[in-house]
Enzyme design. Structure first.
Site, PDB file in Angstrom:
ATOM      1  N   HIS A  12       0.830  -1.203   0.000  1.00 52.07           N
ATOM      2  CA  HIS A  12       0.000   0.000   0.000  1.00 52.07           C
ATOM      3  C   HIS A  12       0.861   1.247   0.000  1.00 52.07           C
ATOM      4  CE1 HIS A  12      -3.530  -2.416   0.632  1.00 52.07           C
ATOM      5  NE2 HIS A  12      -2.870  -3.077   1.571  1.00 52.07           N
ATOM      6  N   CYS A  13       0.209   2.362  -0.307  1.00 49.55           N
ATOM      7  CA  CYS A  13       0.798   3.699  -0.299  1.00 49.55           C
ATOM      8  C   CYS A  13       1.981   3.755  -1.251  1.00 49.55           C
ATOM      9  CB  CYS A  13       1.169   4.112   1.118  1.00 49.55           C
ATOM     10  SG  CYS A  13       1.283   5.893   1.295  1.00 49.55           S
ATOM     11  N   THR A  14       3.155   4.052  -0.788  1.00 49.68           N
ATOM     12  CA  THR A  14       4.289   4.195  -1.702  1.00 49.68           C
ATOM     13  C   THR A  14       5.048   2.882  -1.916  1.00 49.68           C
ATOM     14  OG1 THR A  14       5.760   4.846   0.095  1.00 49.68           O
ATOM     15  CG2 THR A  14       4.629   6.615  -1.102  1.00 49.68           C
ATOM     16  N   GLY A  15       4.611   1.814  -1.298  1.00 50.19           N
ATOM     17  CA  GLY A  15       5.313   0.529  -1.420  1.00 50.19           C
ATOM     18  C   GLY A  15       5.507   0.069  -2.859  1.00 50.19           C
TER      19      GLY A  15
END
Length: 78
Positions: A12-15
């Protein structure tokens, strides 16, 4: 030319973006990276990052429950 697969499903997010950037550093110009993502933010993050970094999204496919991006690493002459 090499074609690698990077499975970022569940990140999730910037992963997914960070994992993609890291993997692209390992590839040679013209190589392809197939990225699997199910994070909705990646629909905006990956194309924006590719434009900025000079890489090209060859295709974007919606599969069962995730997106599949095929990205070509930029030519080193550019």
């Amino acid at each position: 030319m090499v074609r690698k697969v990077l499975d970022c499903r569940g990140m999730h997010c910037t992963g997914p973006l960070m994992a993609t950037a890291k993997q692209m550093q390992k590839l040679k110009p013209g190589d392809l990276l197939e990225v699997w993502v199910d994070d909705l933010a990646s629909e905006f993050d990956l194309p924006a990052w590719c434009r900025e970094a000079g890489h090209k999204i060859i295709s974007k496919e919606i599969r069962d429950d995730y997106y599949c991006y095929l990205i070509r690493k930029k030519d080193s002459r550019i």
